[in-house]
Design an enzyme around this catalytic site. Sequence first.
Site, PDB file in Angstrom:
ATOM      1  N   GLY A  11     -14.745  35.885 -25.493  1.00 39.73           N
ATOM      2  CA  GLY A  11     -14.209  34.752 -24.755  1.00 39.73           C
ATOM      3  C   GLY A  11     -15.033  33.501 -24.975  1.00 39.73           C
ATOM      4  CB  ALA A  22     -29.259  24.023 -30.920  1.00 38.73           C
ATOM      5  CB  VAL A  23     -27.750  27.536 -34.718  1.00 42.97           C
ATOM      6  CG1 VAL A  23     -27.879  28.343 -36.009  1.00 42.97           C
ATOM      7  CG2 VAL A  23     -27.957  28.436 -33.507  1.00 42.97           C
ATOM      8  NE  ARG A  72     -10.892  39.903 -26.654  1.00 40.66           N
ATOM      9  CZ  ARG A  72     -12.059  39.717 -26.060  1.00 40.66           C
ATOM     10  NH1 ARG A  72     -13.149  40.271 -26.567  1.00 40.66           N
ATOM     11  NH2 ARG A  72     -12.154  38.983 -24.975  1.00 40.66           N
ATOM     12  CB  SER A  73     -12.439  41.962 -35.656  1.00 40.19           C
ATOM     13  OG  SER A  73     -12.271  42.713 -36.835  1.00 40.19           O
ATOM     14  CG  ASP A 103     -21.623  44.496 -23.192  1.00 39.66           C
ATOM     15  OD1 ASP A 103     -20.704  45.231 -23.605  1.00 39.66           O
ATOM     16  OD2 ASP A 103     -22.755  44.922 -22.919  1.00 39.66           O
ATOM     17  N   GLY A 104     -19.823  42.573 -25.691  1.00 35.92           N
ATOM     18  CA  GLY A 104     -19.147  43.101 -26.872  1.00 35.92           C
ATOM     19  C   GLY A 104     -19.658  42.484 -28.158  1.00 35.92           C
ATOM     20  CB  THR A 125     -20.216  35.395 -21.184  1.00 31.44           C
ATOM     21  OG1 THR A 125     -19.269  35.838 -20.201  1.00 31.44           O
ATOM     22  CG2 THR A 125     -21.592  35.871 -20.782  1.00 31.44           C
ATOM     23  CG  ASP A 127     -17.280  36.831 -16.788  1.00 30.10           C
ATOM     24  OD1 ASP A 127     -16.621  36.186 -15.954  1.00 30.10           O
ATOM     25  OD2 ASP A 127     -16.753  37.451 -17.726  1.00 30.10           O
ATOM     26  CG  ASP A 129     -20.929  39.664 -17.685  1.00 33.63           C
ATOM     27  OD1 ASP A 129     -21.313  38.870 -18.567  1.00 33.63           O
ATOM     28  OD2 ASP A 129     -19.882  40.327 -17.783  1.00 33.63           O
ATOM     29  NE  ARG A 171     -12.592  43.419 -17.453  1.00 34.49           N
ATOM     30  CZ  ARG A 171     -12.683  42.655 -18.549  1.00 34.49           C
ATOM     31  NH1 ARG A 171     -11.806  41.711 -18.768  1.00 34.49           N
ATOM     32  NH2 ARG A 171     -13.652  42.847 -19.419  1.00 34.49           N
ATOM     33  CE  LYS A 213     -13.139  27.167   8.646  1.00 31.98           C
ATOM     34  NZ  LYS A 213     -13.602  25.786   8.462  1.00 31.98           N
TER      35      LYS A 213
END
Length: 319
Positions: A11, A22-23, A72-73, A103-104, A125, A127, A129, A171, A213
Amino acid sequence: MNRLAVLTSGGDAPGMNAVIRAVVRKAVYHECEVWGVYRGYSGLINDDMVQMDLGSVGDIIHRGGTILYSARSEEFMTDAGQDKACDNLKRRGIEGVIVIGGDGTFRGSEKLAERGIRTIGVPGTIDNDIPGTDFTIGFDTAVNTVIHAIDKIRDTATSHERTYIIEVMGRDAGDIALWAGLAGGAESILIPEASFEIEELVERLERGRKRGKKHSIIIVAEGIASGVTIGEKIKERTGLETRVTVLGHLQRGGSPSALDRVLASQMGAMAVDLLLAGETRKMVGIRSNRLVGINMSEALSQNSELDMDMYHLAGILAI
């Protein structure tokens, strides 16, 4: 090392372009040739690469997404696909690859490393995570996107005296929901890391109504429940009219925040330093505001942990 490659996979996240910039510029500074790989691991298999120079990354630090595209492959998940990708790299004389993603993406880099290609990962990412780093690139921008949405929706919620549910990405991780919910003053935050009872949620709403409220904001991470389903259950039990907003992929796009631009620039530069120093199978991370090089095995073998103290604080402040 005289030649390296850089790719983005999985993603997209705001700040990926700042890493690429930068790279490329850090590598060129050290007189190292840089090749950009289009569409992640698919590009490695299809030999879809282009040599990059200083001009290749001009005026991209402020742009969301990734100029190298992402895909994705399925083929790369096979031994034959991984062999083909490494053969293409070796044929071009590329000795190391910097991979930007989650992660992937990192698991894919391990397959390259097993075949003799040096690899360094940069966590990109929304997330947040990835274990081993306090923040991932894109997270801060995504949180700010959600906060802007909360602020706008609260105006309408106040005007119409309604309960609004905002469903955000996450997720398996509730970082976006937690940070945005705390910063946005949400009355309730539902995340995958913490179970909830609908009765408790309803009780919180009723308690707020009794003290005068007239509106509420509930943040729901997609991994714990559907915002629409939560809204239906609230209406069944209370009769309160609810409105649901699903932010979806809106959270992935947009110009990266200053924090993400700076972090991306620092991490991209350090990734080059690690490769040139002969390192491999490492991830660049940030801990206690200091950049660190982490063994990839550490990042892949652990689980990311949410700050539960922050979660409990959000509940207290929304009393």
